[in-house]
Write a protein that holds these residues in place. Structure first.
Motif, PDB file in Angstrom:
ATOM      1  N   UNK A 105       0.818  -1.220   0.000  1.00  0.00           N
ATOM      2  CA  UNK A 105       0.000   0.000   0.000  1.00  0.00           C
ATOM      3  C   UNK A 105       0.851   1.268   0.000  1.00  0.00           C
ATOM      4  N   UNK A 106       2.114   1.154   0.387  1.00  0.00           N
ATOM      5  CA  UNK A 106       2.990   2.319   0.546  1.00  0.00           C
ATOM      6  C   UNK A 106       3.760   2.576  -0.738  1.00  0.00           C
ATOM      7  N   UNK A 107       3.629   3.801  -1.246  1.00  0.00           N
ATOM      8  CA  UNK A 107       4.306   4.202  -2.477  1.00  0.00           C
ATOM      9  C   UNK A 107       4.874   5.609  -2.304  1.00  0.00           C
ATOM     10  N   UNK A 108       5.923   5.892  -3.036  1.00  0.00           N
ATOM     11  CA  UNK A 108       6.409   7.264  -3.098  1.00  0.00           C
ATOM     12  C   UNK A 108       5.380   8.099  -3.848  1.00  0.00           C
ATOM     13  N   UNK A 109       5.056   9.263  -3.334  1.00  0.00           N
ATOM     14  CA  UNK A 109       4.109  10.176  -3.973  1.00  0.00           C
ATOM     15  C   UNK A 109       4.553  10.473  -5.402  1.00  0.00           C
ATOM     16  N   UNK A 110       5.849  10.703  -5.573  1.00  0.00           N
ATOM     17  CA  UNK A 110       6.427  10.871  -6.898  1.00  0.00           C
ATOM     18  C   UNK A 110       7.326   9.658  -7.142  1.00  0.00           C
ATOM     19  N   UNK A 111       6.871   8.751  -7.998  1.00  0.00           N
ATOM     20  CA  UNK A 111       7.692   7.564  -8.265  1.00  0.00           C
ATOM     21  C   UNK A 111       9.100   7.971  -8.706  1.00  0.00           C
ATOM     22  N   UNK A 112      10.092   7.315  -8.170  1.00  0.00           N
ATOM     23  CA  UNK A 112      11.496   7.613  -8.496  1.00  0.00           C
ATOM     24  C   UNK A 112      11.879   9.057  -8.177  1.00  0.00           C
ATOM     25  N   UNK A 113      11.217   9.660  -7.192  1.00  0.00           N
ATOM     26  CA  UNK A 113      11.535  11.038  -6.822  1.00  0.00           C
ATOM     27  C   UNK A 113      11.055  11.351  -5.420  1.00  0.00           C
ATOM     28  N   UNK A 114      11.007  12.624  -5.109  1.00  0.00           N
ATOM     29  CA  UNK A 114      10.564  13.055  -3.784  1.00  0.00           C
ATOM     30  C   UNK A 114      10.043  14.483  -3.858  1.00  0.00           C
ATOM     31  N   UNK A 115       9.294  14.861  -2.834  1.00  0.00           N
ATOM     32  CA  UNK A 115       8.824  16.231  -2.684  1.00  0.00           C
ATOM     33  C   UNK A 115       9.744  16.889  -1.658  1.00  0.00           C
ATOM     34  N   UNK A 116      10.478  17.933  -2.051  1.00  0.00           N
ATOM     35  CA  UNK A 116      11.390  18.568  -1.101  1.00  0.00           C
ATOM     36  C   UNK A 116      10.628  19.202   0.066  1.00  0.00           C
ATOM     37  N   UNK A 117      11.229  19.149   1.235  1.00  0.00           N
ATOM     38  CA  UNK A 117      10.615  19.739   2.425  1.00  0.00           C
ATOM     39  C   UNK A 117      10.911  21.238   2.427  1.00  0.00           C
ATOM     40  N   UNK A 118       9.879  22.089   2.315  1.00  0.00           N
ATOM     41  CA  UNK A 118      10.102  23.537   2.240  1.00  0.00           C
ATOM     42  C   UNK A 118      10.217  24.234   3.594  1.00  0.00           C
ATOM     43  N   UNK A 119      10.168  23.485   4.672  1.00  0.00           N
ATOM     44  CA  UNK A 119      10.078  24.060   6.018  1.00  0.00           C
ATOM     45  C   UNK A 119      11.110  25.160   6.283  1.00  0.00           C
ATOM     46  N   UNK A 120      12.331  24.980   5.822  1.00  0.00           N
ATOM     47  CA  UNK A 120      13.387  25.952   6.120  1.00  0.00           C
ATOM     48  C   UNK A 120      13.615  26.975   5.011  1.00  0.00           C
TER      49      UNK A 120
END
Length: 145
Positions: A105-120
């Motif tokens: 059931x667990x998948x990367x939101x962007x297959x073969x990628x990631x969403x950068x964390x904008x917190x900082x």
């Protein structure tokens, strides 16, 4: 369809993905359930980050009713699909899976990628919103076939 968006603190990325997907699903008239959670417990009960709220609002989406919560193993039973924002989130969620079916059931939101964390970095919030919006549109097309 029940979809859970997951990031680290559930105040930046996953609330945006939650809000965007919820809005797109509503526009299509689907009765899907969309939610979000964080792998960490720092912000439980808090609204999304003010910058996430602002960028969502600037794009016609209200996420002010969301409240941060922590991912739990019970989410494997509730949700059909668990979409994580990066590889660390993936490892943290998979670590709680008890069966291969839960792991699937667990998948990367962007297959073969990631969403950068904008917190900082305030300037990354609009970029993250655009990235999330584009991916939510793709996911909705794929999942509604």
């Amino acid at each position: 369809m029940k979809i859970l968006m997951v990031c680290l603190g559930n105040i930046c990325r996953s609330p945006l993905a939650h809000g965007v997907m919820e809005d797109l699903v509503k526009q299509k008239g689907f009765k899907w359930e969309i939610d979000s959670a964080g792998t960490g417990s720092w912000h439980i009960g808090c609204q999304p980050d003010r910058r996430s709220i602002a960028v969502a609002k600037a794009n016609g989406i209200d996420i002010t009713n969301q409240r941060a919560r922590q991912f739990s193993s019970a989410d494997f039973e509730t949700f059909d699909l668990i979409l994580v924002m990066d590889k660390q989130n993936y490892r943290d969620v998979i670590a709680q899976a008890k069966t291969p079916e839960q792991e699937e059931k667990v998948k990367l939101f962007i297959p073969d990628g990631f969403v950068p964390d904008p917190y900082y970095n305030d300037e990354e919030f609009p970029l993250v919103f655009d990235l999330v919006y584009t991916q939510c549109e793709k996911l909705l097309q794929e999942l509604s076939k």
